[in-house]
Design an enzyme around this catalytic site. Structure first.
Site, short mmCIF file in Angstrom:
data_model
loop_
_atom_site.label_atom_id
_atom_site.label_comp_id
_atom_site.label_asym_id
_atom_site.label_seq_id
_atom_site.Cartn_x
_atom_site.Cartn_y
_atom_site.Cartn_z
N ALA A 141 0.81 -1.22 0.00
CA ALA A 141 0.00 0.00 0.00
C ALA A 141 0.84 1.26 0.00
CB ALA A 141 -0.93 0.00 1.21
N ILE B 251 -3.20 -4.70 7.33
CA ILE B 251 -3.71 -5.43 8.50
C ILE B 251 -2.73 -5.25 9.65
CG2 ILE B 251 -4.40 -7.67 9.40
CD1 ILE B 251 -4.94 -8.52 6.46
N HIS C 277 4.16 -0.14 12.55
CA HIS C 277 4.29 -0.05 11.08
C HIS C 277 2.93 0.14 10.41
CE1 HIS C 277 5.74 -1.77 7.07
NE2 HIS C 277 6.42 -0.65 7.29
N PHE D 186 -9.84 5.95 -2.81
CA PHE D 186 -9.17 5.27 -1.69
C PHE D 186 -9.89 3.95 -1.37
CE2 PHE D 186 -6.33 4.96 1.74
CZ PHE D 186 -7.01 4.57 2.88
N1 LIG Z 1 2.15 -4.55 6.35
C1 LIG Z 1 1.57 -4.21 5.14
C2 LIG Z 1 2.29 -3.60 4.12
N2 LIG Z 1 3.61 -3.31 4.29
C3 LIG Z 1 4.50 -3.08 3.15
C4 LIG Z 1 4.50 -1.62 2.69
O1 LIG Z 1 3.25 -1.28 2.08
C5 LIG Z 1 5.61 -1.39 1.66
O2 LIG Z 1 5.36 -2.22 0.53
C6 LIG Z 1 6.97 -1.72 2.21
O3 LIG Z 1 7.16 -0.99 3.43
C7 LIG Z 1 8.09 -1.37 1.22
O4 LIG Z 1 8.07 0.00 0.91
N3 LIG Z 1 1.68 -3.27 2.95
C8 LIG Z 1 0.34 -3.52 2.76
O5 LIG Z 1 -0.20 -3.24 1.69
N4 LIG Z 1 -0.38 -4.12 3.77
C9 LIG Z 1 0.19 -4.47 4.95
O6 LIG Z 1 -0.51 -5.01 5.86
C1 LIG Z 2 0.86 -3.37 8.61
C2 LIG Z 2 2.16 -4.02 8.48
O1 LIG Z 2 3.11 -3.47 7.94
C3 LIG Z 2 2.34 -5.29 9.23
O2 LIG Z 2 2.27 -6.38 8.35
C4 LIG Z 2 3.68 -5.27 9.90
O3 LIG Z 2 3.62 -6.24 10.89
P1 LIG Z 2 4.50 -6.01 12.20
O4 LIG Z 2 4.04 -4.70 12.80
O5 LIG Z 2 4.17 -7.20 13.10
O6 LIG Z 2 5.93 -5.97 11.74
#
Ligand SMILES: Nc1c(NC[C@H](O)[C@H](O)[C@H](O)CO)[nH]c(=O)[nH]c1=O
Ligand SMILES: CC(=O)[C@@H](O)COP(=O)(O)O
Length: 154
Positions: free
Chosen positions: A57, A83, A89, A114
């Site tokens: 995202a 999620i 994060h 969105f």
């Molecule tokens: N934890 C989730 C992510 N994390 C990844 C970030 O969006 C991004 O791709 C990464 O940090 C590299 O720049 N992305 C989601 O779409 N949903 C998640 O739950």
């Molecule tokens: C929303 C996220 O980026 C999630 O998947 C990261 O998980 P965590 O906070 O347990 O590292």
């Protein structure tokens, strides 16, 4: 007194870009299917839709803005699923995705919708990707069609 209460839900003749995140693909693929369903049901031709996959995202705003700047699309639909995990994060990804999408839409003057669901757990995501809470991909694609028609009436 002229009042434009809503844009018509007529998708024929309009072109749509879709940016979808690969992270949580089990959810996002179902959001994408819902968006395709909505566009098709409202008369959007299959060849009038271009879909771009991004890692997560956080990467959606950049590609959404590139699509909007290209002049090829009447609206851009953003789909993702963030999620919550064990750290902060989640908050950063949600906030930057939402802020980036809003800023890109205002900067380009193109509706950038969105459609990133932000949930506390997987169950909530599943509920919003085609089960008891509907399909947010369908909903946001329908809103995209409305926005395109509303802008045409201004
Ligand atoms: N934890 C989730 C992510 N994390 C990844 C970030 O969006 C991004 O791709 C990464 O940090 C590299 O720049 N992305 C989601 O779409 N949903 C998640 O739950
Ligand atoms: C929303 C996220 O980026 C999630 O998947 C990261 O998980 P965590 O906070 O347990 O590292």
């Amino acid at each position: 007194m002229t009042q434009i209460k809503e844009g018509k839900l007529i998708g024929s003749g309009s072109k749509f870009g879709i940016v979808v995140a690969r992270f949580n693909e089990f959810i996002c693929s179902r959001l994408l299917g819902g968006a395709y369903d909505a566009l098709h049901r409202h008369g959007v031709a299959d060849d009038a839709v271009t879909t771009a996959w991004v890692p997560g995202a956080f990467e959606i705003p950049l590609i959404a803005q590139k699509m909007a700047e290209s002049g090829k699309y009447d609206a851009v639909i953003c789909l993702g699923a963030v999620i919550r995990g064990a750290t902060s994060h989640y908050d950063l990804v949600c906030n930057e995705a939402a802020k980036g999408i809003a800023q890109a839409s205002l900067k380009t003057g193109i509706p950038i919708m969105f459609g990133v669901i932000t949930t506390e757990n997987i169950e909530q995501a599943i509920e919003r990707a085609g089960t008891k809470a509907g399909n947010k991909g369908f909903d946001v694609a329908t809103s995209a069609i409305e926005m395109v028609n509303l802008i045409k009436e201004l």
